[in-house]
Design an enzyme around this catalytic site. Structure first.
Site, PDB file in Angstrom:
ATOM      1  N   TYR A  68      34.028  43.800  43.528  1.00  0.00           N
ATOM      2  CA  TYR A  68      34.752  43.683  42.268  1.00  0.00           C
ATOM      3  C   TYR A  68      33.850  44.163  41.140  1.00  0.00           C
ATOM      4  O   TYR A  68      32.668  43.806  41.091  1.00  0.00           O
ATOM      5  CB  TYR A  68      35.155  42.218  42.013  1.00  0.00           C
ATOM      6  CG  TYR A  68      35.730  41.999  40.629  1.00  0.00           C
ATOM      7  CD1 TYR A  68      37.099  42.111  40.418  1.00  0.00           C
ATOM      8  CD2 TYR A  68      34.907  41.740  39.533  1.00  0.00           C
ATOM      9  CE1 TYR A  68      37.638  41.952  39.144  1.00  0.00           C
ATOM     10  CE2 TYR A  68      35.429  41.589  38.260  1.00  0.00           C
ATOM     11  CZ  TYR A  68      36.801  41.693  38.074  1.00  0.00           C
ATOM     12  OH  TYR A  68      37.323  41.554  36.814  1.00  0.00           O
ATOM     13  N   GLU A 109      38.963  47.324  34.859  1.00  0.00           N
ATOM     14  CA  GLU A 109      38.637  46.622  36.090  1.00  0.00           C
ATOM     15  C   GLU A 109      38.870  47.503  37.305  1.00  0.00           C
ATOM     16  O   GLU A 109      39.854  48.226  37.369  1.00  0.00           O
ATOM     17  CB  GLU A 109      39.545  45.378  36.154  1.00  0.00           C
ATOM     18  CG  GLU A 109      39.284  44.449  37.291  1.00  0.00           C
ATOM     19  CD  GLU A 109      40.277  43.288  37.274  1.00  0.00           C
ATOM     20  OE1 GLU A 109      39.951  42.254  36.681  1.00  0.00           O
ATOM     21  OE2 GLU A 109      41.373  43.432  37.834  1.00  0.00           O
TER      22      GLU A 109
END
Ligand code: GDP
Ligand code: MN
Length: 379
Positions: free
Chosen positions: A101, A189
């Site tokens: 992530y 993101e």
């Protein structure tokens, strides 16, 4: 304003972030053509502006163009969390070794941009954040220095990335930071950023949220707005020039001024209620604006009572009251309404509303208590 996955990734690539070179299809036939063109396995991915598409069945791996066509047919038209899928991204499938992530957002408490990363990337990052927050590495960025190599390297080491991928990771983290900054984003993101079996890094998913207040600087990004995908209430609010944010509570709020709106929400909570929204109708409460605001509030089926809290400064309270009455002609509320008007001509304003059978209050505390009781059906 949120960008779709494909829009975010097409933006990422401009800053040098590697992405799968896919194409957007609106029909199953098109998905078939693209899959054939790409050759080899592809992933068919629903393009809707909500997270968790994978878990909702909106991401499927297809081994052949025929399968791509079938999956695209299934995913197009699918309803994911209230949104209908109208486009799918056809991406060459990645041969994934691990999923990490990487995200950038604003840390308001620190008054800095924060870069976050985790070795536990993929579909369960929210759970990781909630249950094992220590698995997320954070790094604040000095606005004058930007994200430095050593910081990105610290993150890479902090999440246990193999050393031979650090150079790539640093480049991607810095590119994402540039992309975030240059887009006036509030979120950029990549989840997952994958390590391929070949050792390369690849941004398989992308998400961006742009700061609406900075959109005037980005006409090219504004063009990407997908009104099909916006919640109808939010779209109407934007078009009417109202600041509206939907929340989970049961008390609808119509207030002029952002500070007063925040205070109103605090007071509702203080007396045991939960606000259903933040809504700032701005200055000059014309009937039309009031009506639009009321309509938007009542579109939310969780609303059990409405609190109108208006400060009449330049706008006179009697004018506001007449505005509310005109709005009520047009929008018939099915729930009790409480109004508090203070400022110029407040007595006149209150009597106009009382005649129309609205509950009125003179202090904010009284208004908040009244609306909480009204929402519980105690009045
Ligand atoms: P999200 O569920 O909306 O976040 O959609 P993602 O694009 O992140 O996809 C969800 C999951 O599907 C990823 O975490 C991967 O595990 C898997 N996935 C997505 N793309 C690929 C791919 O190209 N190859 C493989 N093997 N898995 C993929
Ligand atoms: Mn994802």
């Amino acid at each position: 304003m949120k960008l779709h996955e494909y829009q975010s990734k097409f933006r990422f690539v401009e800053f040098g972030i590697p992405i799968p070179r896919g194409k957007v299809a609106t029909t199953a036939q098109e998905a078939f053509e693209f899959a054939k063109e790409i050759g080899g396995p592809v992933v068919i991915k629903a393009q809707v502006l909500v997270g968790g598409r994978g878990k909702a069945g909106g991401v499927k791996l297809a081994r052949t163009p025929d399968q791509a066509q079938r999956f695209a047919g299934e995913i197009l038209g699918m309803n994911i969390k209230g949104l209908t899928v109208k486009k799918v991204l056809v991406d060459p499938a990645a041969d994934i070794a691990t999923e990490i992530y990487l995200g950038i957002t604003t840390d308001r408490a620190a008054r800095r941009t924060v870069v976050m990363a985790s070795a536990a990337g993929g579909v369960d990052i929210e759970e990781v954040a909630a249950t094992t927050p220590e698995r997320i590495v954070r790094c604040h960025v000095d606005p004058f220095l930007g994200l430095r190599d050593y910081q990105a390297r610290d993150i890479a080491s902090g999440i246990g990335l193999p050393r031979e991928t650090w150079k790539q990771f640093i480049d991607i983290a810095k590119a994402l930071y540039q992309c975030y900054l240059n887009s006036d984003a509030s979120l950029a993101e990549i989840n997952p950023l994958v390590v391929l079996r070949s050792g390369e890094l690849l941004a398989v998913d992308g998400k961006m949220v742009l700061d609406d207040n900075a959109l005037f600087r980005h006409p090219d990004l504004v063009e990407m707005r997908d009104t099909d995908e916006e919640a109808p209430a939010e779209m109407q609010a934007r078009q009417a020039g109202l600041s509206y944010i939907e929340l989970d509570g049961e008390i609808g709020c119509m207030v002029n001024g952002a500070g007063l709106a925040m205070t109103t929400m605090d007071m509702i909570k203080l007396f045991g209620g939960q606000p259903a929204n933040f809504l700032d109708i701005g200055g000059g409460a014309q009937a039309e604006k009031v009506a639009t605001a009321l309509r938007i509030i009542l579109m939310d089926h969780n609303v059990k009572a409405v609190l109108v809290n208006i400060f009449g400064g330049i706008t006179r309270c009697d004018e506001v009251a007449r505005g509310i009455l005109a709005a009520l002609q047009e929008v018939k509320p099915h729930v009790p309404m409480v109004a508090r008007l203070v400022g110029t001509n407040e007595a006149e304003g209150r009597s106009i509303l009382a005649e129309a059978n609205l509950l009125t209050a003179s202090t904010l505390a009284e208004a908040a208590q009244t609306v909480v009781r009204a929402a519980r059906g105690e009045l």
